[in-house]
Write an enzyme that holds these catalytic residues in place. Structure first.
Site, PDB file in Angstrom:
ATOM      1  N   SER A  62       0.838  -1.210   0.000  1.00 40.39           N
ATOM      2  CA  SER A  62       0.000   0.000   0.000  1.00 40.39           C
ATOM      3  C   SER A  62       0.864   1.247   0.000  1.00 40.39           C
ATOM      4  CB  SER A  62      -0.937  -0.015   1.210  1.00 40.39           C
ATOM      5  OG  SER A  62      -0.197   0.103   2.410  1.00 40.39           O
ATOM      6  N   ASN A  63       0.251   2.354  -0.341  1.00 42.76           N
ATOM      7  CA  ASN A  63       0.968   3.621  -0.460  1.00 42.76           C
ATOM      8  C   ASN A  63       1.541   4.078   0.885  1.00 42.76           C
ATOM      9  OD1 ASN A  63       0.936   6.840  -0.552  1.00 42.76           O
ATOM     10  ND2 ASN A  63       1.130   6.078  -2.628  1.00 42.76           N
ATOM     11  N   SER A  64       2.629   4.823   0.816  1.00 42.14           N
ATOM     12  CA  SER A  64       3.277   5.327   2.034  1.00 42.14           C
ATOM     13  C   SER A  64       2.307   6.146   2.890  1.00 42.14           C
ATOM     14  CB  SER A  64       4.482   6.187   1.662  1.00 42.14           C
ATOM     15  OG  SER A  64       4.072   7.317   0.911  1.00 42.14           O
ATOM     16  N   ALA A  65       1.292   6.725   2.244  1.00 40.14           N
ATOM     17  CA  ALA A  65       0.314   7.539   2.976  1.00 40.14           C
ATOM     18  C   ALA A  65      -0.402   6.718   4.043  1.00 40.14           C
ATOM     19  CB  ALA A  65      -0.712   8.116   2.006  1.00 40.14           C
TER      20      ALA A  65
END
Lengths: 497, 497
Positions: free
Chosen positions: A170-173
């Protein structure tokens, strides 16, 4: 100079701009012509051109003429729409646009305001913000429930046992949302296809429950940043439901493709989500920032986020589900009139052109993929989905790394690397403003000729390293071959330009 | 119709727009002319005109022509500047603009990037976001310190004992930041002048320390939303420093006035702050959103917020303090090229005009204040500061409430109420695009004539209530007087228009 003729990457070093701009703002007003000239003189040399058709990094962030007009009108109105009375048009158009978009994507009716239930959409700045809001909402809802369920525990004991889930793809966000919300985010290693499965999630939950943890939220991804993989939400959804875990789906890039019925099977299980986000600024021709987010139960976010003050009171508050005070759905009190640019873009293009845009860019990615496949030095690393092609040179990762460095140094194409199955690869994404087939040919030609050079240089270097084993004549021949090869390549490149 | 001739408040009811817009987006592209017409037909009737000179609610959110151009150029570039390589110009211009602004406001050198230390500025979306980021940064830094200091405590025990401070006059965004960061925000009742003092803060800290709490952050305000009061930061600062409490100053509105040396005494003690924010979109001619935030130690936010991924790597990262990766300073990964609109506005206007803008609006507020003072039915509630005048009708609060309701219903002026010292009052703020003296006369005339009507109606009503004690002839006379008074007022209003 038009955009396509400018290098996509700039040739400046960190700190370049400090030498070109004075240290203080001017005392007297300056002439507009002088400022406009400075944009070309000092700004343009330092631009990475996200709108260039030769930009293939990250994910797209296209702008469009109707969107620019929309942004300009929004700036001219200068409305700060934190409550209905702050500008009824600003709030109500957002409600309607989110319903338009929800229907266009085929979202379940329960997400829509017009369903008459608690569902509804809101525009957030970016996926990071939407994800953080989902985590905070789920956290507050869960803490309230647990405090009622376990009156013997203190609030901080409860908060200390919370846990959240996502995949390591998943995205770093998402990891950041965990840090900011102070809820440990378990990044579960995805399966061999980079997908989070029901079984993987179930094992993590079982382990945490055994250790007395309280699972809060699972963030699944439709279209991961690395390889555009899709978590198995039809497996994850029922597990979240059984365990009272909030399910948020981050479809920042891929979500836009839901407007084409043929891509909906990629995203089955969406009906299990409690909240969902996709970025109009990634693949729906609305310029950054514009992230659409829906809740099945918008009361949950309102309950978690509501703070009131007398100066925010107005006559119509809470009067109607069609006139929400959006400040309770977001981190910021103030908010721009972003729905007007959405409205202008959706009407100026219409559903037909928006679908054609998604299909066209997917077609271009397929074209590029086929060119890569036609060259046996290369391999496609994982199944191409939508506009992302992941490829590499066969063999050691260092080869692919050198190729990408070489291409990046030339500044004609901008791509970035990622890893899959421990292999370094190059991500090629269709981005920019209106890319076409010629741009794909240009990109492939650049990749191919740089590979040619790389292999020639490699061969020469290897020969040099083995120069005891090579006659002087052979070496001179190789050198001549290499020079002529480089010359050919440069000629080819000039022709393409 | 020009803005000044449009009612500042709309005449629509919640849900008005749903009747005017179809339920789905169009299948085919629509003509621009048709969309543009619809802006007048469906959007304009639902607008609250923040740019109208008759808008006096909340705080200003002015736009300006150079800012609109800047927003348009930013939208056209479509850059998403989360790291230096994403567009060096986008990052570096932001660094330089924040230094320009810091110097323009006379901030201590330690906040500036060019000081060579750890200081630096960043553009956030709004004050809410800046405040939340300050709270999260302070929280993470404190938790790390406490975990080293008290190895016998678990992380969740530590997190459960954290506490933050602000005054009960601070913006709702501060209370919300406490909720979102899961750090209880103690809203300390301010003193009789609506100021948070050192003594008040010290008492709260003493009490919390006795109860084993860990104070994290104090958020002071320069220019509160209710009455534009200024917390006593020169008292608060040393106390925060002694107790290792992060001091953040929210100067959302008033901060812009620091560019005029004569207003700096209002904001003494600023050198004690660890972080500071003010909104360019409130009083510095840059359209929403554009909130400037500075840190004395920017490493603290980077440490608290950093999450990395391979696809975010680039050759120059960490290479230079002049080329920060701003994604580590903010909630969102993506960020717009907002510094270009700041640059265009600051240059197009120059320091001189920006100072004149602040002084001019303060002068208009003084003019309005003097008009209020000239009418003995009214009172100025608390000392006027900058562009906010707080006034009321002498006597019961219900009178002021009725007056404001009456004015709001006419939609010629938009003001909001607040309370001070348990008294309901009306906030009159200089807002809108380029207001002038004529606009002040118009506003005062509206307030005065509505007060005239209010008192006439009141008298008639009282007479009606006491009709046993009034002769029929008296009543008819009063009625005639009332009608003629209303007629006069309407005529006056027409003239002003």
């Amino acid at each position: 100079m038009t955009l396509v003729h400018r290098p996509v990457l700039p040739s400046v070093s960190p700190g370049y701009l400090h030498k070109l701009i004075p240290e203080e703002l001017p005392e007297k007003a300056e002439d507009w012509k002088c400022i406009m000239k400075d944009i070309e003189r000092v700004i343009m040399p330092g631009m990475t051109h996200w709108q260039s058709p030769n930009f293939h990094a990250f994910y797209p962030a296209p702008t469009s003429y109707p969107s620019i007009i929309g942004e300009m009108i929004s700036a001219a109105f200068g409305t700060v729409g934190f409550s209905w009375i702050c500008s009824p048009a600003c709030t109500e158009l957002e409600v309607i646009m989110m319903d338009w978009l929800g229907r266009f994507l085929g979202l379940p009716e329960t997400f829509l305001r017009s369903s008459g239930g608690t569902g509804g959409g809101v525009i957030q700045g970016a996926a990071s913000e939407a994800i953080l809001i989902a985590v905070l909402t789920a956290r507050e809802q869960k803490v309230q429930k647990l405090m009622r369920k376990y009156p013997e525990l203190t609030e901080s004991e409860i908060r200390g046992k919370l846990v959240a889930y996502s995949s390591d793809q998943s995205n770093s966000a998402i990891e950041k949302a965990g840090i900011l919300a102070a809820v440990p985010m378990r990044l579960i290693p995805a399966d061999k296809d980079n997908q989070l499965t029901g079984q993987l999630l179930q094992s993590a939950i079982d382990e945490d429950l055994l250790n007395g943890k309280f699972p809060v939220i699972c963030i699944a991804t439709f279209g991961t940043t690395g390889t555009c993989s899709f978590d198995k939400v039809h497996e994850i959804g029922p597990i979240c439901n059984e365990n009272d875990i909030w399910l948020h789906i981050d479809a920042a890039y891929a979500g836009a493709a839901l407007c084409c019925p043929e891509y909906r099977p990629l995203m089955t299980g969406i009906e299990w989500a409690n909240s969902f986000n996709f970025n109009l600024h990634k693949w729906m021709m609305v310029n950054f920032d514009c992230c659409a987010m829906w809740f099945k139960n918008s009361h949950a976010v309102i309950d978690a986020f509501t703070v009131n003050r007398i100066y925010l009171d107005h006559k119509h508050q809470g009067a109607s589900d069609r006139a929400p005070d959006y400040r309770h759905w977001t981190i910021n009190l103030g908010r721009r009139f972003r729905s007007i640019k959405v409205w202008i873009v959706l009407r100026t293009l219409g559903a037909e052109k928006l679908r054609a845009h998604i299909r066209g860019q997917t077609g271009l990615a397929e074209m590029f993929e086929n060119m890569v496949r036609s060259d046996e030095r290369f391999e496609i690393v994982c199944k191409r989905t939508l506009g992302l092609v992941c490829f590499r040179l066969k063999g050691e990762c260092s080869l692919t790394k050198t190729l990408l460095d070489q291409i990046t140094a030339r500044k004609q194409l901008f791509m970035i690397h990622a890893t899959f199955d421990d292999k370094l690869m190059i991500r090629f994404v269709i981005c920019g403003h209106n890319p076409n087939e010629k741009d794909m040919l240009f990109a492939w030609n650049e990749v191919k000729t740089q590979a040619d050079i790389l292999f020639s240089v490699k061969e020469v270097t290897e020969n040099l390293n083995n120069k005891c084993a090579i006659s002087t004549q052979d070496f001179v021949d190789k050198q001549r071959q290499f020079s002529s090869c480089v010359g050919d390549i440069q000629q080819k490149l000039e022709k393409v330009k």
